[in-house]
Design a protein around this motif. Structure first.
Motif, short mmCIF file in Angstrom:
data_model
loop_
_atom_site.label_atom_id
_atom_site.label_comp_id
_atom_site.label_asym_id
_atom_site.label_seq_id
_atom_site.Cartn_x
_atom_site.Cartn_y
_atom_site.Cartn_z
N LYS A 222 -8.88 16.41 2.45
CA LYS A 222 -8.65 15.27 3.32
C LYS A 222 -9.93 14.91 4.06
CE LYS A 222 -5.84 13.67 7.22
NZ LYS A 222 -4.75 14.03 8.18
N GLU A 223 -10.62 15.94 4.55
CA GLU A 223 -11.85 15.72 5.30
C GLU A 223 -12.94 15.08 4.41
OE1 GLU A 223 -9.32 18.59 7.29
OE2 GLU A 223 -10.07 18.43 5.22
N ALA A 224 -12.84 15.34 3.11
CA ALA A 224 -13.82 14.78 2.17
C ALA A 224 -13.46 13.36 1.75
CB ALA A 224 -13.93 15.67 0.94
N GLY A 225 -12.36 12.83 2.28
CA GLY A 225 -11.99 11.44 1.99
C GLY A 225 -10.82 11.27 1.05
N MET A 226 -10.11 12.36 0.75
CA MET A 226 -8.98 12.26 -0.19
C MET A 226 -7.73 11.83 0.60
SD MET A 226 -7.99 14.88 -3.22
CE MET A 226 -6.96 14.33 -4.59
N VAL A 227 -7.69 10.54 0.95
CA VAL A 227 -6.60 9.98 1.72
C VAL A 227 -6.23 8.61 1.15
CG1 VAL A 227 -7.24 11.18 3.86
CG2 VAL A 227 -8.20 8.92 3.37
N GLY A 228 -5.04 8.17 1.49
CA GLY A 228 -4.56 6.85 1.08
C GLY A 228 -3.53 6.36 2.07
N GLU A 229 -2.89 5.25 1.75
CA GLU A 229 -1.97 4.66 2.73
C GLU A 229 -0.80 3.98 2.02
OE1 GLU A 229 -2.44 2.10 6.81
OE2 GLU A 229 -3.51 1.37 5.04
N PHE A 230 0.42 4.27 2.51
CA PHE A 230 1.60 3.53 2.13
C PHE A 230 1.80 2.42 3.17
CE2 PHE A 230 3.01 7.67 0.17
CZ PHE A 230 3.01 7.22 -1.13
N ILE B 150 -0.95 1.49 -1.21
CA ILE B 150 0.26 1.21 -1.99
C ILE B 150 1.24 0.45 -1.10
CG2 ILE B 150 2.20 2.21 -3.26
CD1 ILE B 150 0.36 4.63 -3.81
N THR B 151 1.65 -0.74 -1.53
CA THR B 151 2.59 -1.56 -0.77
C THR B 151 4.01 -1.36 -1.30
OG1 THR B 151 0.88 -3.21 -0.32
CG2 THR B 151 3.16 -3.89 -0.01
N LEU B 152 4.93 -1.10 -0.41
CA LEU B 152 6.33 -0.86 -0.76
C LEU B 152 7.22 -1.81 0.04
CD1 LEU B 152 6.24 3.04 -0.42
CD2 LEU B 152 5.93 1.74 -2.53
N VAL B 153 8.47 -1.92 -0.40
CA VAL B 153 9.48 -2.70 0.33
C VAL B 153 10.60 -1.76 0.71
CG1 VAL B 153 11.13 -4.61 0.22
CG2 VAL B 153 8.89 -4.83 -0.87
N LYS C 50 12.77 4.24 3.88
CA LYS C 50 13.82 3.96 4.84
C LYS C 50 13.31 3.24 6.09
CE LYS C 50 17.38 5.78 2.75
NZ LYS C 50 18.53 4.97 2.37
N GLU C 51 12.00 3.07 6.23
CA GLU C 51 11.46 2.43 7.43
C GLU C 51 10.17 1.69 7.06
OE1 GLU C 51 10.08 5.28 10.33
OE2 GLU C 51 9.74 6.80 8.78
N THR C 52 9.84 0.73 7.90
CA THR C 52 8.62 -0.05 7.69
C THR C 52 7.47 0.52 8.51
OG1 THR C 52 9.21 -1.59 9.47
CG2 THR C 52 9.96 -2.14 7.26
N GLY C 53 6.26 0.14 8.11
CA GLY C 53 5.08 0.59 8.84
C GLY C 53 3.97 1.00 7.89
N GLU C 54 2.92 1.58 8.45
CA GLU C 54 1.78 2.07 7.68
C GLU C 54 1.71 3.59 7.82
OE1 GLU C 54 -1.65 -0.01 9.05
OE2 GLU C 54 -0.91 -1.98 8.40
N PHE C 55 1.62 4.28 6.68
CA PHE C 55 1.72 5.74 6.68
C PHE C 55 0.62 6.33 5.79
CE2 PHE C 55 5.84 3.76 7.21
CZ PHE C 55 6.36 4.38 8.34
N GLU C 56 -0.09 7.29 6.31
CA GLU C 56 -1.20 7.90 5.58
C GLU C 56 -0.68 9.01 4.67
OE1 GLU C 56 -5.51 9.21 7.05
OE2 GLU C 56 -3.99 10.72 7.56
N PHE C 57 -1.19 9.03 3.44
CA PHE C 57 -0.95 10.18 2.57
C PHE C 57 -2.30 10.83 2.26
CE2 PHE C 57 -1.12 6.53 -0.41
CZ PHE C 57 -2.07 6.95 -1.33
#
Length: 211
Positions: free
Chosen positions: A199-207, A94-97, A184-191
């Motif tokens: 999570k171990e089974a692959g239920m992850v994503g990224e902001f 998911i890309t945010l500004v 409030k900040e830029t970067g790449e963040f895992e959810f």
């Protein structure tokens, strides 16, 4: 004398033939006059046609401009819909500004409890809907391996998440929940889902937060 008169007569005849008659000099051959008139008519018709063509061209230009679609101000869609299932998210990137307010809508399309948590990205939470309590049901992985009842990570309650300014959303199977937040900040963040094993089974994503 006769010779003189003859020469005089010839001279007069010649002089009369050579002297232009005023009326005859002004007169033109009828065929020439007709040709000139026809040329004038043709010139007038050509000028009128050129004028009409110019008008038609202008009208066509105006018509084309009038048919051009008017620019409609595009309204940016700041609502993000995410589906949770066994075991993943859609979309998972998911890309945010930074600085813009987004509504994140999470729908649990799976058959068991899931959540969506991001604990590193600093955000301002402006709205949060009612959330389900963390489930004490067995996760999909735990059911498969016959593990006893498990609980999602403790410490993720609405009040604490509001204070930490992080994202945490809970949803029972078939439930839809939402929050509004401002990155409030830029970067790449895992959810990820905090239910043990998910999570171990692959239920992850990224902001991905851009400036």
């Amino acid at each position: 004398m006769k010779k003189y008169l003859v020469f005089l007569g010839l001279f007069i005849i010649i002089l009369a033939g050579c002297s232009p008659n005023d009326e005859q000099s002004l007169e033109k051959d009828p065929s020439t006059v007709q040709q000139e008139q026809e040329q004038q008519v043709e010139q007038q018709e050509q000028q009128e046609q050129e004028g009409l063509q110019e008008v038609d061209t202008n009208d066509a230009t105006v018509s084309e401009k009038s048919q051009e679609p008017t620019e409609v101000e595009k309204v940016e869609d700041l609502t993000i819909e995410v589906s949770a299932f066994e075991m993943g998210y859609d979309p998972d990137k998911i890309t945010l500004v930074v600085g813009k307010e987004y509504e994140l809508v999470l729908t649990n399309d799976g058959k068991i409890f899931h959540d969506l948590t991001e604990s590193n990205l600093e955000v301002e939470i402006t709205y949060m809907s009612e959330m389900a309590d963390h489930s004490d049901e067995l996760s999909f992985i735990d059911q498969f391996f016959g593990i006893q009842t498990v609980y999602a990570d403790e410490g993720h309650d609405k009040k604490k998440d509001d204070e930490m300014n992080n994202i945490h959303m809970n949803a029972n199977a078939g439930q839809t929940v939402s929050i509004k937040f401002i990155p409030k900040e830029t970067g790449e963040f895992e959810f990820y889902c905090t239910v043990p094993g998910h999570k171990e089974a692959g239920m992850v994503g990224e902001f991905i937060v851009e400036s």
